[in-house]
Design an enzyme around this catalytic site. Structure first.
Site, PDB file in Angstrom:
ATOM      1  CD  GLU A 201      -2.617   1.222   2.689  1.00 62.21           C
ATOM      2  OE1 GLU A 201      -2.279   0.491   3.630  1.00 62.21           O
ATOM      3  OE2 GLU A 201      -3.586   2.014   2.758  1.00 62.21           O
ATOM      4  CG  ASP A 280     -10.499   2.194   6.582  1.00 63.27           C
ATOM      5  OD1 ASP A 280     -10.806   1.443   7.524  1.00 63.27           O
ATOM      6  OD2 ASP A 280      -9.415   2.124   5.961  1.00 63.27           O
TER       7      ASP A 280
HETATM    8  N1  ADE Z   1      -6.494  -0.130   8.886  1.00 60.81           N
HETATM    9  C1  ADE Z   1      -7.619   0.383   8.385  1.00 60.81           C
HETATM   10  N2  ADE Z   1      -7.424   0.775   7.126  1.00 60.81           N
HETATM   11  C2  ADE Z   1      -6.139   0.494   6.808  1.00 60.81           C
HETATM   12  C3  ADE Z   1      -5.333   0.655   5.660  1.00 60.81           C
HETATM   13  N3  ADE Z   1      -5.800   1.196   4.533  1.00 60.81           N
HETATM   14  N4  ADE Z   1      -4.053   0.261   5.711  1.00 60.81           N
HETATM   15  C4  ADE Z   1      -3.557  -0.261   6.826  1.00 60.81           C
HETATM   16  N5  ADE Z   1      -4.271  -0.441   7.938  1.00 60.81           N
HETATM   17  C5  ADE Z   1      -5.546  -0.057   7.936  1.00 60.81           C
HETATM   18 ZN    ZN Z   2      -7.254  -1.844   4.624  1.00 59.30          ZN
END
Ligand code: ADE
Ligand code: ZN
Length: 338
Positions: A201, A280
């Site tokens: 990410e 999220d």
């Molecule tokens: N916890 C909630 N969303 C997240 C994300 N995008 N990356 C890492 N941890 C998370």
């Molecule tokens: Zn996540």
């Protein structure tokens, strides 16, 4: 080629494979729960809270996300949170969900594993009854904490072993490589649990390879940084490893500066098994359908590509047998209708 229209996108049966239940906590519900539990919030209003949702990176977001999750105290709070999310899913044509929850965020505040599981499981059962939405729950470890803490968490969850299908790994990625969690993932897999992990990410492509090789994950959450390593890209294509990509999250957390820069459609066209997810949604400005629409509007998405993305979401899920085949049959039927 024309873009797919919104109503057809809504109707396509879709699965959501990358969703943090704590990340569905809308500001309105956060205020309501804070009041119900007699907890002050450091914001005067829903609008003031929402306007704080400007993030420069993942850690900026996580700081607010953990602070927000502190209003979750009772079984009913976890129930209300989960049911509100499922109601959104029903409106968006989401037929199957595989949500994460972060038990350590709550046990650290003396909210027991039992409280969390009871509330979440009751809502998932009601979501199935009301809207026919099937689910597989994923217990996620916080990677900024120690591996020992994750081991204790897995032990605490054992009484609910039948009620979750996989373990995951989330939170601050950089500096917390998958190799740090090799033993606890070994233990989880020995219990028959599947494994997934956030990787690539913000962290490097090498974390994706580590997640595959050391944690033996069956899906990569995010994974968009794979593009930095052509050998890894080819491996992901050859192995058809699913990537659970979260476009609105990636732009809100500045993984990509703009949706027009996102690599998801390139990866799809190269034959990678990518899926669209919301991560999220209460913090990033949209649920699952909003993510499909944002990608369509910025990058273009034909009906064939949308069907492929929805198909990927179903075939990359932990569903099998009739439940999977029924969703796929409905998808193919819609794909062929005019
Ligand atoms: N916890 C909630 N969303 C997240 C994300 N995008 N990356 C890492 N941890 C998370
Ligand atoms: Zn996540």
């Amino acid at each position: 080629m024309d873009n797919i229209d919104t109503e057809l996108l809504r109707t396509l049966p879709k699965a959501e494979l990358h969703l943090h239940l704590e990340g569905t906590l809308e500001p309105e519900l956060m205020f309501a729960l804070a009041q119900r539990n007699g907890m002050p919030l450091p914001y005067d209003s829903v609008d003031a809270l929402r306007s704080a949702y400007e993030f420069g990176n993942l850690q900026d977001f996580l700081n607010l996300y953990y602070q927000g999750a502190a209003v979750l105290q009772t079984e009913q709070d976890f129930y209300d949170l989960t049911l509100a999310y499922l109601e959104r899913c029903a409106r968006d044509g989401v037929v199957h969900v595989e949500p994460f929850f972060d038990p350590q965020t709550h046990t650290a505040r003396a909210v027991t594993m039992a409280t969390q599981f009871r509330g979440i499981l009751r809502a998932l059962a009601d979501g199935k009854e009301r809207w026919g939405i099937t689910s597989c729950l994923i217990l996620s470890f916080l990677r900024h904490l120690s591996e020992e803490d994750a081991v204790v968490t897995l032990q605490q969850a054992l009484p609910w072993r039948e009620h979750f299908v996989a373990v995951g790994l989330d939170s601050s990625e950089k500096g917390n490589p998958p190799e740090k969690f090799q033993r606890v993932f070994d233990q989880a897999r020995a219990l028959g649990l599947k494994a997934v992990a956030h990787a690539g990410e913000e962290g490097p492509a090498d974390y994706i390879a580590q997640a595959l090789d050391l944690l033996k994950v069956v899906r990569i959450d995010h994974g968009v940084r794979c593009s930095d390593d052509p050998v890894l890209v080819q491996r992901l294509i050859d192995q058809q490893t699913p990537l659970t990509v979260c476009p609105l999250s990636n732009t809100r957390l500045k993984v990509f500066s703009d949706m027009s820069e996102h690599n998801i459609m390139q990866l799809l066209e190269r034959g990678m098994r990518v899926t669209i997810n919301s991560d999220d949604p209460a913090y990033f400005g949209g649920y699952l359908l909003d993510n499909y629409l944002a990608v369509r509007d910025a990058l273009g998405m034909t009906r064939e590509q949308a069907v492929q993305l929805a198909r990927n979401s179903l075939t990359s899920s932990f569903l099998d047998g009739d439940s999977l085949n029924n969703h796929l049959a409905r998808l193919e039927q819609l794909a062929q209708s005019s």
